[in-house]
Design an enzyme around this catalytic site. Structure first.
Site, PDB file in Angstrom:
ATOM      1  CD  GLU A 107      45.225  44.804  37.424  1.00  0.00           C
ATOM      2  OE1 GLU A 107      45.661  45.557  36.903  1.00  0.00           O
ATOM      3  OE2 GLU A 107      43.685  44.994  37.744  1.00  0.00           O
ATOM      4  NE  ARG A 156      42.153  49.134  33.680  1.00  0.00           N
ATOM      5  CZ  ARG A 156      43.607  49.424  33.732  1.00  0.00           C
ATOM      6  NH1 ARG A 156      44.411  48.512  34.187  1.00  0.00           N
ATOM      7  NH2 ARG A 156      44.032  50.716  34.354  1.00  0.00           N
ATOM      8  CB  CYS A 168      47.348  43.781  29.530  1.00  0.00           C
ATOM      9  SG  CYS A 168      46.278  43.706  30.829  1.00  0.00           S
ATOM     10  CG  HIS A 187      47.105  62.101  37.162  1.00  0.00           C
ATOM     11  ND1 HIS A 187      46.541  63.048  38.146  1.00  0.00           N
ATOM     12  CD2 HIS A 187      46.900  60.760  37.970  1.00  0.00           C
ATOM     13  CE1 HIS A 187      46.035  62.475  38.662  1.00  0.00           C
ATOM     14  NE2 HIS A 187      46.684  60.591  38.632  1.00  0.00           N
TER      15      HIS A 187
HETATM   16  C1  PEP Z   1      48.500  45.820  35.605  1.00  0.00           C
HETATM   17  O1  PEP Z   1      48.613  46.490  36.497  1.00  0.00           O
HETATM   18  O2  PEP Z   1      49.833  45.429  34.808  1.00  0.00           O
HETATM   19  C2  PEP Z   1      47.964  46.343  34.792  1.00  0.00           C
HETATM   20  C3  PEP Z   1      47.972  46.139  33.538  1.00  0.00           C
HETATM   21  O3  PEP Z   1      47.382  47.458  34.613  1.00  0.00           O
HETATM   22  P1  PEP Z   1      47.316  49.111  35.510  1.00  0.00           P
HETATM   23  O4  PEP Z   1      49.052  49.392  34.988  1.00  0.00           O
HETATM   24  O5  PEP Z   1      47.103  50.195  34.626  1.00  0.00           O
HETATM   25  O6  PEP Z   1      47.290  49.072  37.095  1.00  0.00           O
HETATM   26 MG    MG Z   2      46.516  47.037  37.645  1.00  0.00          MG
END
Ligand code: PEP
Ligand code: MG
Length: 746
Positions: free
Chosen positions: A605, A506, A676, A363
């Site tokens: 993902e 999100r 992203c 975190h």
């Molecule tokens: C990812 O998995 O690419 C993403 C943007 O989400 P996080 O990094 O928050 O898991």
């Molecule tokens: Mg992710």
């Protein structure tokens, strides 16, 4: 017998204290200590070996061995009995040393006539400094009391070293905390920073090692422990509800009331140590055990005990209370670990952060990233080496810390920072330009965010909007579940600050590495593949409903974009979508204004979603590839695991082909697609993503400039050809070919 040993030990300590107080030079002090120790222990030999560098020990003082071997005899870590004590941190007690395992005969010392050997490590709070040895002709094993006595001398030596007692002309040791130190850690947030150390928990230096009056020292210890118990109880009262903290405090309370812990410290006082030295000796033993512990649970508990000892030391010495102290100019925070809430309290005033432990997905790392503060983690020994106010340079790009850098390093580092500043100027000059490539393709560049503190970057970076707002950060930095009204107010402020630019919220992405402090942690065999994100949202819809309602209220008639994380199959998307519909119906019934436009998307993902049915692609209003997760599942390589996380290149042909297939599926159904993950912010990766057809990328604010700068100079048709040619030629990664193309740019 025990009493005699105790009084011997006290006598020796008294004489050591006189040595410390004397005006003698460093070497002389070491010589005196060997003399005193041999005398007090009734051995012919006492020798001090200190580390010259990480791998080499040097005989620095001796009583009994040949004087000409001092500063001449050296051994490698692990070599001979002395080297073994240094490597293992364990005592060696041998009646017949020459026949002991690993013995190495060193003729220049004349030690062949000595049979028994007792070696103890000289270490300060887990940091190895050297080895203290006594030897005698008589073949005998040393008693437990004798071992203890030698350990106490070793501890005094370590403390004296910390205080600089052995520094000076011809001295054995260089002054501590004065030399430049380079520490290699791991990058958790890129960027460079120069500044001055601020220790989150300042070190306590024990200057008063010897206690003349044991009764007085016992009283001091008892009072301090009582104080400690009260303070832990007070913390406990405040922390109720915050389960993780309560767990730690319960461990504190258990140790603070543990008879064994108290007894060991009392015994240390009986043998002549002051109350604080008694605590520190016990703490040193705990650290030594910690280094050996392989069981994670045990290590954590020992860590708790170590924290508790620190608190006790602060009570006893009155040191380390930083309340009211001012942060230095350009502060660089040093801590073993830090919670996200504490880090947020320091906020943007920090220039850099160095953590002795930490992990890329912690975190704290998430917050540091959101605040764009360079962060180096796993910086071993930083807490032992750094002092408050020390000059430091943090290279977050390389994961390197230059502590007390010399002039050459300072010069080179400042050059690097100046070049980065120049680049920033260049990026500022193109900030208001759109990212249109040489072949006329426009690429939308958005930024990722997660905190209110990120929003000013929307203007500064030149991002067109927020392509990913990670809502979990608001949940992670609190000690209790936020309320709907709080969330609605926060989301409304985010939308206000975005001034009409698109923000994609999100929904809560928790589980795996992101565990809420106030939610019961699940003991899962493989959390990354476990109960996380949308899975939690659908199984326990209360929080998701609350969040959806907060978002609808925050929009208050404005356009709203919501995206669900970690959708692995169509049904998950439709179930989540149904929740949105229900929330809308409820809001309507209650008479609240609905968003003028609402788009509901999903994050891609998991590889499974790339192969979802056409209906899904037709229904979902937009998709965003979460490359961080997608890549880890594609290659089966944990994004948190240092051993494998960099093993596979994003520009690997299989992965790019996979992404290109997703792009084509989206084209066929007209589904808006963006990317992203972290790779969107790496210029070369971003260029390749654009070349295979991604027209929307979302990244950290600081990456918008560099990515745009490169895109403006490139022809995507050429890059696509380079990628396809490399693929046809059977290359594993297209990176070398793309780099070659970039070198050819004017
Ligand atoms: C990812 O998995 O690419 C993403 C943007 O989400 P996080 O990094 O928050 O898991
Ligand atoms: Mg992710």
């Amino acid at each position: 017998m025990v009493e005699r040993a105790e009084s011997e030990s006290r006598k020796l300590l008294g004489r050591l204290r006189d040595t410390m107080a004397s005006q003698a030079a460093g070497q002389e002090r070491l010589d005196q200590i060997t003399h005193l120790t041999a005398d007090s222990m009734g051995t012919e030999v006492c020798s001090i070996y200190l580390f010259r560098d990480d791998e080499t020990l040097e005989l620095c003082a001796t009583q009994g061995l040949k004087p000409e071997s001092v500063h001449e005899t050296r051994m490698k870590l692990g070599e001979g009995l002395v080297g073994r004590v240094a490597r293992t941190g364990k005592v060696i007690n041998a009646a017949d040393a020459p026949s002991a395992k690993g013995f190495r005969y060193m003729p220049e010392t004349g030690e062949e006539i000595y049979s028994s050997f007792l070696g103890v490590p000289i270490q300060r709070l887990g940091e190895k400094l050297g080895v203290l040895v006594v030897q005698s002709k008589e073949a005998r094993e040393f008693s437990a009391d004798e071992i203890y006595a030698l350990e106490v001398v070793a501890m005094v030596l370590a403390e004296m070293a910390e205080l600089g007692a052995f520094v000076g002309e011809g001295a054995a040791l260089q002054a501590r905390h004065t030399q430049p130190v380079l520490i290699r850690g791991v990058t958790a947030q890129e960027g460079t920073a120069e500044g001055y150390i601020w220790l989150h928990e300042p070190r306590v230096v024990v200057t008063n090692l010897v206690g003349d009056d044991p009764a007085k020292e016992h009283t001091r210890l008892t009072e301090a422990v009582e104080n400690l118990r009260v303070s832990v109880d007070q913390l406990m009262a405040v922390a109720s509800g915050d389960t993780e903290q309560v767990q730690v405090l319960e461990a504190y309370r258990m140790f603070a009331n543990s008879k064994g812990w108290l007894r060991r410290m009392e015994e240390n006082i009986d043998r002549g140590l002051s109350a604080e030295a008694a605590v520190e000796k016990e703490q040193s033993d705990v650290r030594a055990r910690m280094l050996q512990a392989t069981d994670a649970y045990l290590r954590e508990r020992l860590q708790d005990l170590d924290d508790l000892s620190n608190r006790l030391l602060r009570i006893l010495t009155g040191q380390g209370n930083q309340t009211g102290a001012e942060l230095p100019e350009n502060p660089i925070l040093v801590a073993r670990n830090i919670g996200p809430g504490e880090l947020l309290e320091y906020g943007r005033q920090l220039r850099g952060i160095i953590l002795e432990e930490g992990s890329v997905g912690s975190h704290a790392a998430i917050v540091a990233r959101a605040l764009a503060i360079p962060l180096v983690i796993n910086a071993k020994r930083i807490q032992n080496e750094a002092l408050n106010g020390d000059h430091v340079m943090v290279d977050g790009d390389q994961g390197i810390v230059h502590l007390r850098p010399d002039d050459t390093v300072v010069g080179a580092f400042r050059d690097k920072m100046a070049m980065q500043a120049k680049a920033l100027e260049r990026y500022a000059s193109i900030r208001d330009k759109q990212a249109v490539t040489l072949c006329g393709k426009m690429i939308r560049l958005d930024m990722n965010a997660g905190l209110m503190a990120d929003l000013p970057s929307l203007e500064n970076s030149g991002a067109e909007g927020v392509g990913l707002f990670r809502t979990e950060l608001q949940f992670l930095v609190r000690s209790q579940m936020p309320k709907r009204t709080e969330l609605a107010a926060l989301y409304a402020r985010v939308l206000d600050a975005a001034k009409g630019k698109r923000v994609v919220f999100r929904t809560l992405d928790i589980g795996s590495d992101k565990v809420l402090p106030y939610m019961k942690a699940q003991d899962e065999p493989n959390p990354a593949l476990g109960w996380r994100a949308i899975r939690v949202g659908l199984d326990k819809p209360g929080v998701m409903r609350m969040q959806l309602q907060a978002l609808l209220r925050a929009a208050n008639g404005r356009p709203l974009s919501i995206m669900f994380p970690f959708v692995a199959q169509y049904e998950e998307y439709s179930a989540a979508r149904a929740e949105v519909d229900k929330a809308i119906a409820r809001e309507k019934k209650l008479g609240h204004i609905l968003p003028e436009k609402l788009e509901i998307g999903a994050m891609l993902e998991t590889p499974s979603l790339a192969f979802a049915c056409k209906k899904f692609y037709e229904e979902v209003e937009f998709l965003s590839i979460g490359g961080n997760d997608l890549k880890q599942f594609f290659f089966a390589a944990d994004r948190e695991n240092e051993l494998v996380r960099r093993r596979y290149d994003t520009l690997n042909v299989s992965f790019l082909t996979f992404l290109e297939d997703i792009v084509n599926r989206c084209k066929a159904t007209g589904t808006p697609l963006s990317f992203c993950g972290e790779d969107a912010g790496r210029p070369v990766e971003a260029l390749c993503l654009a070349a295979i057809g991604l027209t929307s990328l979302s990244m950290r604010p600081a990456s918008v400039g560099p990515v745009k700068h490169l895109l403006l100079r490139c022809n995507l048709d050429d890059v696509r050809k380079v990628i396809h040619d490399a693929r046809d030629a059977g290359e594993q990664s297209v990176r070398p070919a793309v780099m070659e193309y970039l070198r050819g740019l004017s």
